[in-house]
Scaffold this motif. Structure first.
Motif, mmCIF file in Angstrom:
data_model
loop_
_atom_site.group_PDB
_atom_site.id
_atom_site.type_symbol
_atom_site.label_atom_id
_atom_site.label_comp_id
_atom_site.label_asym_id
_atom_site.label_seq_id
_atom_site.Cartn_x
_atom_site.Cartn_y
_atom_site.Cartn_z
ATOM 1 N N ASP A 158 0.835 -1.216 0.000
ATOM 2 C CA ASP A 158 0.000 0.000 0.000
ATOM 3 C C ASP A 158 0.868 1.264 0.000
ATOM 4 O OD1 ASP A 158 -2.184 -1.649 0.061
ATOM 5 O OD2 ASP A 158 -2.522 -1.440 2.232
ATOM 6 N N SER A 159 1.936 1.263 0.812
ATOM 7 C CA SER A 159 2.834 2.432 0.849
ATOM 8 C C SER A 159 3.530 2.615 -0.489
ATOM 9 C CB SER A 159 3.887 2.254 1.950
ATOM 10 O OG SER A 159 3.262 2.191 3.221
ATOM 11 N N LYS A 160 3.861 1.495 -1.139
ATOM 12 C CA LYS A 160 4.500 1.565 -2.444
ATOM 13 C C LYS A 160 3.569 2.186 -3.477
ATOM 14 C CE LYS A 160 6.615 -1.373 -5.979
ATOM 15 N NZ LYS A 160 6.983 -2.771 -6.344
ATOM 16 N N ALA A 161 2.292 1.717 -3.436
ATOM 17 C CA ALA A 161 1.316 2.270 -4.387
ATOM 18 C C ALA A 161 1.093 3.771 -4.132
ATOM 19 C CB ALA A 161 -0.001 1.498 -4.271
ATOM 20 N N GLU A 162 0.991 4.139 -2.846
ATOM 21 C CA GLU A 162 0.800 5.564 -2.513
ATOM 22 C C GLU A 162 2.005 6.392 -2.941
ATOM 23 O OE1 GLU A 162 -0.057 8.429 1.388
ATOM 24 O OE2 GLU A 162 0.266 6.271 1.642
ATOM 25 N N TYR A 163 3.198 5.895 -2.677
ATOM 26 C CA TYR A 163 4.425 6.617 -3.049
ATOM 27 C C TYR A 163 4.507 6.789 -4.561
ATOM 28 C CZ TYR A 163 9.402 7.330 -3.974
ATOM 29 O OH TYR A 163 10.605 7.796 -4.449
ATOM 30 N N SER A 164 4.150 5.738 -5.283
ATOM 31 C CA SER A 164 4.191 5.804 -6.742
ATOM 32 C C SER A 164 3.193 6.829 -7.267
ATOM 33 C CB SER A 164 3.875 4.412 -7.313
ATOM 34 O OG SER A 164 3.846 4.472 -8.733
ATOM 35 N N SER A 165 1.999 6.853 -6.671
ATOM 36 C CA SER A 165 0.977 7.816 -7.106
ATOM 37 C C SER A 165 1.405 9.260 -6.821
ATOM 38 C CB SER A 165 -0.345 7.510 -6.397
ATOM 39 O OG SER A 165 -1.309 8.502 -6.700
ATOM 40 N N ILE A 166 1.927 9.499 -5.605
ATOM 41 C CA ILE A 166 2.371 10.861 -5.233
ATOM 42 C C ILE A 166 3.552 11.286 -6.100
ATOM 43 C CG2 ILE A 166 3.384 12.216 -3.373
ATOM 44 C CD1 ILE A 166 1.663 10.681 -1.399
ATOM 45 N N LEU A 167 4.451 10.334 -6.428
ATOM 46 C CA LEU A 167 5.611 10.651 -7.243
ATOM 47 C C LEU A 167 5.178 11.094 -8.642
ATOM 48 C CD1 LEU A 167 8.657 10.734 -7.628
ATOM 49 C CD2 LEU A 167 8.571 8.293 -8.270
ATOM 50 N N LEU A 168 4.205 10.341 -9.229
ATOM 51 C CA LEU A 168 3.713 10.732 -10.544
ATOM 52 C C LEU A 168 3.072 12.123 -10.505
ATOM 53 C CD1 LEU A 168 2.133 7.343 -11.738
ATOM 54 C CD2 LEU A 168 4.225 8.417 -12.582
ATOM 55 N N LYS A 169 2.289 12.353 -9.464
ATOM 56 C CA LYS A 169 1.624 13.668 -9.327
ATOM 57 C C LYS A 169 2.649 14.788 -9.158
ATOM 58 C CE LYS A 169 -1.674 16.116 -6.392
ATOM 59 N NZ LYS A 169 -2.508 16.056 -5.160
ATOM 60 N N PHE A 170 3.690 14.564 -8.315
ATOM 61 C CA PHE A 170 4.703 15.605 -8.087
ATOM 62 C C PHE A 170 5.471 15.915 -9.361
ATOM 63 C CE2 PHE A 170 9.131 16.702 -7.181
ATOM 64 C CZ PHE A 170 8.945 17.884 -6.492
ATOM 65 N N ASN A 171 5.826 14.850 -10.108
ATOM 66 C CA ASN A 171 6.564 15.097 -11.354
ATOM 67 C C ASN A 171 5.737 15.926 -12.335
ATOM 68 O OD1 ASN A 171 8.871 13.739 -10.568
ATOM 69 N ND2 ASN A 171 8.119 11.746 -11.300
ATOM 70 N N HIS A 172 4.427 15.644 -12.369
ATOM 71 C CA HIS A 172 3.561 16.444 -13.247
ATOM 72 C C HIS A 172 3.484 17.896 -12.776
ATOM 73 C CE1 HIS A 172 0.200 17.531 -15.800
ATOM 74 N NE2 HIS A 172 -0.463 17.947 -14.712
ATOM 75 N N GLU A 173 3.318 18.103 -11.467
ATOM 76 C CA GLU A 173 3.227 19.464 -10.913
ATOM 77 C C GLU A 173 4.562 20.202 -11.074
ATOM 78 O OE1 GLU A 173 1.988 18.832 -6.952
ATOM 79 O OE2 GLU A 173 -0.154 18.662 -7.448
ATOM 80 N N GLN A 174 5.655 19.465 -10.941
ATOM 81 C CA GLN A 174 6.960 20.109 -11.099
ATOM 82 C C GLN A 174 7.162 20.587 -12.532
ATOM 83 O OE1 GLN A 174 11.074 19.098 -9.146
ATOM 84 N NE2 GLN A 174 10.791 17.756 -10.909
ATOM 85 N N ARG A 175 6.753 19.741 -13.509
ATOM 86 C CA ARG A 175 6.843 20.185 -14.899
ATOM 87 C C ARG A 175 5.960 21.405 -15.147
ATOM 88 N NH1 ARG A 175 6.785 14.563 -15.813
ATOM 89 N NH2 ARG A 175 4.526 14.641 -16.239
ATOM 90 N N GLU A 176 4.730 21.384 -14.596
ATOM 91 C CA GLU A 176 3.833 22.533 -14.746
ATOM 92 C C GLU A 176 4.430 23.787 -14.090
ATOM 93 O OE1 GLU A 176 0.805 22.986 -16.209
ATOM 94 O OE2 GLU A 176 1.138 21.040 -17.182
ATOM 95 N N HIS A 177 5.063 23.594 -12.947
ATOM 96 C CA HIS A 177 5.634 24.739 -12.205
ATOM 97 C C HIS A 177 6.744 25.404 -13.008
ATOM 98 C CE1 HIS A 177 6.982 27.085 -8.726
ATOM 99 N NE2 HIS A 177 8.226 26.696 -9.019
#
Length: 477
Positions: free
Chosen positions: A106-125
Motif C-alpha cells: 500500500d505504501s509503495k502504491a501511494e508513493y508511486s501515485s504521489i511521485l507521478l503527481k509531483f513530477n507532473h506538478e513540477q513540470r507545470e511549475h
C-alpha cells in the motif's frame, strides 16, 4: 523677462498635469500589478514545496513499511524453523508477516501515485506557471518603458510649443537692453533727487586795514543754509564740507520736513498734501453714502432708524475738519517752499514734464497691485513728482557711512513673494531671514538676507519671531 518666466511656468504646469500626474497614477498601478505577480510567484513556490514535502513523507513511509515487512518475514521464518515453537505461534507470525507485506505494498502504491503527481506538478511549475508569471512581469516592464517614452515625447511637444514665444521674449530682452539710454536715465534721477540749492556766490574781500564793519557776504557758503539756521562756528568741522556730503540727521525729522533740501522738501510736502486730499475724499464718499442711507431710512422707517446714522455722520464731519486743517498747514509750508525755490528754466520744465509723463504709466500699473510702496516711493496720484520706482530718500544717501540697522528678530517666509517694485525684496517659501524693522501699520515688514540685500515684504507673507531683548523690539501677537 516676466513673459519669459511665464513660459517656464507654462512648461511646469503642463508637465504637472500631463506628465507628472499621469506618471504618478501609472506608477501606483504598476506597483499593485507587480505586487500581484510576486504574490502569484510566492504562491506557486509554496505549492511546489508542499508537494515535495508530501513526496518525501510518502517515500519515508514506504521505506519504513518495507523494513518492517522484512523484519516480520525474518521473524516468521525463524519461528517456523524452531521445533520448540507451537503451531499457533508460527501461524501468528505468518499472519503478522502478511500484514506487514500488505502495508508495504500500500505504501509503495501511494508513493508511486504521489511521485507521478509531483513530477507532473513540477513540470507545470517550471514550464508553465513560473514562465507565465515572468512573462507578465516582462510585459509590465515593457509597458512602463513605452509610457516613459511617451512622456518624454509629450515633454518635447510641451517645450516646443513655447519655443517661439521664448524666442520673442529673448528678442524683446535684447531690444530693451540695446535701447538703454544712460544719459536720459541719469537725467531722470537728477530730476527726482535734485536738492534745489543754488551754488554759493563769490566771497567778498574783507579789508582789515580799514576800521569798517566786517560783514559776511550774503552769497557765502555759510549763509546758504536754509530756514534761518545759524552759521557754524569758525572752527567747526562742517564748515569745510560741501552740502551734498553732509551726514543726514538721523531720526524721523520735523513735521514740515525742514531738515531736507528745498526740492526734496517740496516733493515730500506735495506727497503729504496729496495723501491728505485723498483721505478727505474718502471721508466725503463715506459721508455721502451715509447721507443717502439716512434719506432711505427717513422715507422707509421699517428699514432702519435714521437717528442711528447721526453719530457716524458727526464723527465723519470732525475727521474731515481735522484733515482739512492738516492739509491747509502742509499747503502753507508747500507754498512757502515753492516761493523760495529758484524759477526753473523752460528747458528744465520740459525735462521735468518728460520725466512725469514717462513715469506716470509705470506708477499707475504698480498702483493696481497695492496702494503704496513701503518706502513711499510712489502713490496713486499721477500729479505727484515723486512717482518713480526708486525710493525717495534724502539726497545724500549714497554718501552715508552709517552702520546697518540692527536685527530685532527673525522671520520665516510662509509664501513665495516676487519683489518687483523698488524697495521690496524677493523671498522663497520656507526661507529664514532677519527682521530689521517691524510692521508700522502699513502691512510691510523690513527684512535683511545679508549685508547687501534688504527690503520690504508683505507682513502676511512671513511669520515673525521678534527678539524681546532687541532694542526697539515689541511683543509680536
Amino acid at each position: 523677462m516676466n513673459d519669459y518666466a511665464g513660459q517656464h511656468e507654462v512648461i511646469s504646469e503642463n508637465m504637472t498635469f500631463q506628465i507628472t500626474a499621469e506618471l504618478t497614477r501609472f506608477v501606483q498601478e504598476l506597483k499593485q500589478e507587480r505586487k500581484s505577480h510576486f504574490h502569484d510567484g510566492r504562491k506557486a513556490q509554496q505549492y511546489i514545496e508542499t508537494s515535495w514535502k508530501q513526496l518525501e513523507a510518502s517515500k519515508r513511509r514506504f521505506e519504513r513499511d518495507c523494513k518492517e515487512a522484512d523484519r516480520a518475514q525474518q521473524y516468521f521464518e525463524k519461528m517456523d524453523a524452531d521445533i520448540n515453537v507451537t503451531k499457533a505461534d508460527v501461524e501468528k507470525a505468518r499472519q503478522q508477516a502478511q500484514i506487514r507485506h500488505q502495508m508495504a505494498e500500500d505504501s509503495k502504491a501511494e508513493y508511486s501515485s504521489i511521485l507521478l503527481k509531483f513530477n507532473h506538478e513540477q513540470r507545470e511549475h517550471y514550464h508553465t506557471h513560473i514562465p507565465n508569471i515572468f512573462q507578465k512581469i516582462q510585459e509590465m516592464e515593457e509597458r512602463r518603458i513605452v509610457r516613459l517614452g511617451e512622456c518624454m515625447k509629450t515633454y518635447a511637444e510641451v517645450d516646443r510649443q513655447v519655443i517661439p514665444i521664448i524666442g520673442k521674449c529673448l528678442d524683446g530682452i535684447t531690444k530693451a537692453a540695446e535701447s538703454i539710454d544712460q544719459k536720459n536715465d541719469s537725467q531722470l534721477v537728477i530730476e527726482a533727487f535734485k536738492s534745489g540749492f543754488e551754488p554759493p556766490g563769490d566771497i567778498d574781500f574783507e579789508d582789515f586795514t580799514q576800521p569798517m564793519k566786517r560783514t559776511v557776504s550774503e552769497s557765502s557758503l555759510s549763509n546758504s543754509r536754509w530756514d534761518g539756521k545759524s552759521e557754524p562756528r569758525p572752527g567747526s568741522k562742517s564748515k569745510g564740507k560741501l552740502w551734498p556730503f553732509i551726514k543726514k540727521n538721523k531720526g524721523g525729522g520735523p513735521e514740515d520736513f525742514s531738515n531736507l533740501p528745498p526740492e526734496q522738501r517740496r516733493k515730500k510736502l506735495q506727497q503729504k498734501v496729496d495723501e491728505l486730499n485723498k483721505d478727505i475724499q474718502k471721508e466725503m464718499d463715506q459721508r455721502d453714502a451715509l447721507t443717502k442711507m439716512k434719506d432711505v431710512y427717513i422715507k422707509n422707517p421699517q428699514m432702519g432708524d435714521a437717528a442711528s446714522v447721526d453719530h457716524k455722520l458727526a464723527e465723519l464731519g470732525q475727521n474731515m475738519e481735522k484733515l482739512r486743517l492738516e492739509a491747509q498747514k502742509f499747503e502753507g509750508w508747500l507754498a512757502e517752499v515753492e516761493g523760495r525755490l529758484p524759477v526753473r528754466t523752460e528747458q528744465t520744465r520740459r525735462q521735468s514734464g518728460m520725466y512725469d509723463t514717462q513715469n506716470t504709466s509705470a506708477v499707475n500699473n504698480c498702483a493696481q497691485d497695492r496702494e503704496s510702496s513701503p518706502d513711499g516711493s510712489y502713490t496713486e496720484e499721477p500729479s505727484q513728482e515723486s512717482e518713480m520706482k526708486v525710493p525717495v530718500t534724502e539726497f545724500d544717501d549714497e554718501f552715508d557711512d552709517e552702520e546697518p540697522l540692527p536685527t530685532i528678530g527673525t522671520c520665516k517666509a510662509l509664501y513665495t513673494f516676487e519683489g518687483q517694485n523698488e524697495g521690496t525684496i524677493s523671498v522663497t517659501e520656507g526661507e529664514m531671514l532677519y527682521v530689521i524693522e517691524e510692521d508700522k501699520g502699513d502691512g510691510w515688514t523690513r527684512i535683511r538676507r545679508n549685508e547687501e540685500e534688504e527690503g520690504y515684504v508683505p507682513t502676511s507673507y512671513v511669520e515673525v519671531y521678534l527678539d524681546k531683548n532687541a532694542k526697539g523690539a515689541m511683543t509680536y501677537i
